[in-house]
Write a protein that holds these residues in place. Sequence first.
Motif, mmCIF file in Angstrom:
data_model
loop_
_atom_site.group_PDB
_atom_site.id
_atom_site.type_symbol
_atom_site.label_atom_id
_atom_site.label_comp_id
_atom_site.label_asym_id
_atom_site.label_seq_id
_atom_site.Cartn_x
_atom_site.Cartn_y
_atom_site.Cartn_z
ATOM 1 N N UNK A 155 6.840 -4.166 -9.489
ATOM 2 C CA UNK A 155 6.048 -4.956 -10.441
ATOM 3 C C UNK A 155 6.547 -4.579 -11.826
ATOM 4 N N UNK A 156 7.102 -5.563 -12.508
ATOM 5 C CA UNK A 156 7.789 -5.337 -13.784
ATOM 6 C C UNK A 156 8.838 -4.256 -13.569
ATOM 7 N N UNK A 157 8.804 -3.151 -14.306
ATOM 8 C CA UNK A 157 9.819 -2.097 -14.178
ATOM 9 C C UNK A 157 9.427 -1.011 -13.176
ATOM 10 N N UNK A 158 8.200 -1.067 -12.643
ATOM 11 C CA UNK A 158 7.710 -0.027 -11.731
ATOM 12 C C UNK A 158 8.009 -0.396 -10.282
ATOM 13 N N UNK A 159 8.531 0.574 -9.519
ATOM 14 C CA UNK A 159 8.835 0.373 -8.108
ATOM 15 C C UNK A 159 8.135 1.478 -7.312
ATOM 16 N N UNK A 160 7.444 1.107 -6.225
ATOM 17 C CA UNK A 160 6.669 2.084 -5.463
ATOM 18 C C UNK A 160 6.645 1.708 -3.989
ATOM 19 N N UNK A 161 6.377 2.695 -3.135
ATOM 20 C CA UNK A 161 6.373 2.499 -1.683
ATOM 21 C C UNK A 161 5.145 1.708 -1.240
ATOM 22 N N UNK A 162 5.341 0.863 -0.216
ATOM 23 C CA UNK A 162 4.249 0.115 0.419
ATOM 24 C C UNK A 162 4.424 0.213 1.933
ATOM 25 N N UNK A 163 3.299 0.067 2.647
ATOM 26 C CA UNK A 163 3.319 0.150 4.104
ATOM 27 C C UNK A 163 2.188 -0.691 4.671
ATOM 28 N N UNK A 164 2.166 -0.801 5.992
ATOM 29 C CA UNK A 164 1.115 -1.536 6.689
ATOM 30 C C UNK A 164 -0.268 -1.120 6.180
ATOM 31 N N UNK A 165 -1.084 -2.127 5.861
ATOM 32 C CA UNK A 165 -2.446 -1.882 5.388
ATOM 33 C C UNK A 165 -2.596 -1.852 3.879
ATOM 34 N N UNK A 166 -1.490 -1.732 3.132
ATOM 35 C CA UNK A 166 -1.571 -1.717 1.667
ATOM 36 C C UNK A 166 -1.886 -3.107 1.133
ATOM 37 N N UNK A 167 -2.681 -3.137 0.079
ATOM 38 C CA UNK A 167 -3.026 -4.380 -0.621
ATOM 39 C C UNK A 167 -2.671 -4.168 -2.086
ATOM 40 N N UNK A 168 -1.826 -5.046 -2.612
ATOM 41 C CA UNK A 168 -1.320 -4.914 -3.982
ATOM 42 C C UNK A 168 -1.714 -6.139 -4.794
ATOM 43 N N UNK A 170 -1.145 -8.367 -8.113
ATOM 44 C CA UNK A 170 -0.137 -8.679 -9.132
ATOM 45 C C UNK A 170 -0.832 -9.463 -10.245
ATOM 46 N N UNK A 171 -0.820 -8.888 -11.442
ATOM 47 C CA UNK A 171 -1.458 -9.514 -12.611
ATOM 48 C C UNK A 171 -0.767 -10.829 -12.991
ATOM 49 N N UNK A 172 -1.485 -11.673 -13.640
ATOM 50 C CA UNK A 172 -1.001 -12.946 -14.176
ATOM 51 C C UNK A 172 0.312 -12.747 -14.935
ATOM 52 N N UNK A 173 1.361 -13.410 -14.468
ATOM 53 C CA UNK A 173 2.639 -13.411 -15.173
ATOM 54 C C UNK A 173 3.535 -12.215 -14.941
ATOM 55 N N UNK A 174 3.080 -11.189 -14.200
ATOM 56 C CA UNK A 174 3.927 -10.014 -13.970
ATOM 57 C C UNK A 174 5.090 -10.355 -13.038
ATOM 58 N N UNK A 175 6.282 -9.841 -13.356
ATOM 59 C CA UNK A 175 7.446 -9.968 -12.487
ATOM 60 C C UNK A 175 7.178 -9.129 -11.237
ATOM 61 N N UNK A 176 7.510 -9.670 -10.051
ATOM 62 C CA UNK A 176 7.301 -8.911 -8.826
ATOM 63 C C UNK A 176 8.358 -9.255 -7.784
ATOM 64 N N UNK A 177 8.607 -8.249 -6.915
ATOM 65 C CA UNK A 177 9.645 -8.370 -5.897
ATOM 66 C C UNK A 177 9.351 -7.352 -4.797
ATOM 67 N N UNK A 178 9.682 -7.703 -3.545
ATOM 68 C CA UNK A 178 9.489 -6.802 -2.411
ATOM 69 C C UNK A 178 10.861 -6.444 -1.839
ATOM 70 N N UNK A 179 11.049 -5.156 -1.529
ATOM 71 C CA UNK A 179 12.296 -4.648 -0.966
ATOM 72 C C UNK A 179 11.987 -4.017 0.389
ATOM 73 N N UNK A 180 12.710 -4.431 1.425
ATOM 74 C CA UNK A 180 12.557 -3.782 2.728
ATOM 75 C C UNK A 180 13.599 -2.675 2.810
ATOM 76 N N UNK A 181 13.151 -1.441 2.637
ATOM 77 C CA UNK A 181 14.041 -0.282 2.640
ATOM 78 C C UNK A 181 14.068 0.413 4.002
ATOM 79 N N UNK A 182 13.441 -0.207 5.010
ATOM 80 C CA UNK A 182 13.349 0.411 6.334
ATOM 81 C C UNK A 182 14.297 -0.274 7.321
ATOM 82 N N UNK A 183 14.190 0.122 8.584
ATOM 83 C CA UNK A 183 15.020 -0.462 9.640
ATOM 84 C C UNK A 183 14.227 -1.448 10.499
#
Length: 78
Positions: free
Chosen positions: A35-48, A50-63
């Motif tokens: 979200x914007x410049x911040x990157x953090x871990x997410x997993x099953x059950x997490x709810x995130x 995203x504020x109005x207008x914030x840049x966001x992206x999801x990365x799958x870093x697992x297998x």
Amino acid sequence: TSITELNPSFSTTGHNHPGQEEVYIFKSGEGEMQINEKRFKVKEGDIIFVEDGDFHRVHNTSTRVLEFICVFDGVRSH
């Protein structure tokens, strides 16, 4: 609402939605959310939130597939 299955080592296209908030609900797998410049871990059950207008992206870093639901109000063009 949309459902995404993100394959290992892939990322979503980074984007934002001026005038629109969004909620990501992670159903299975693990990875990272940006979200914007911040990157953090997410997993099953997490709810995130995203504020109005914030840049966001999801990365799958697992297998494993990373599955998530996006909840938003209105229509999307992507």
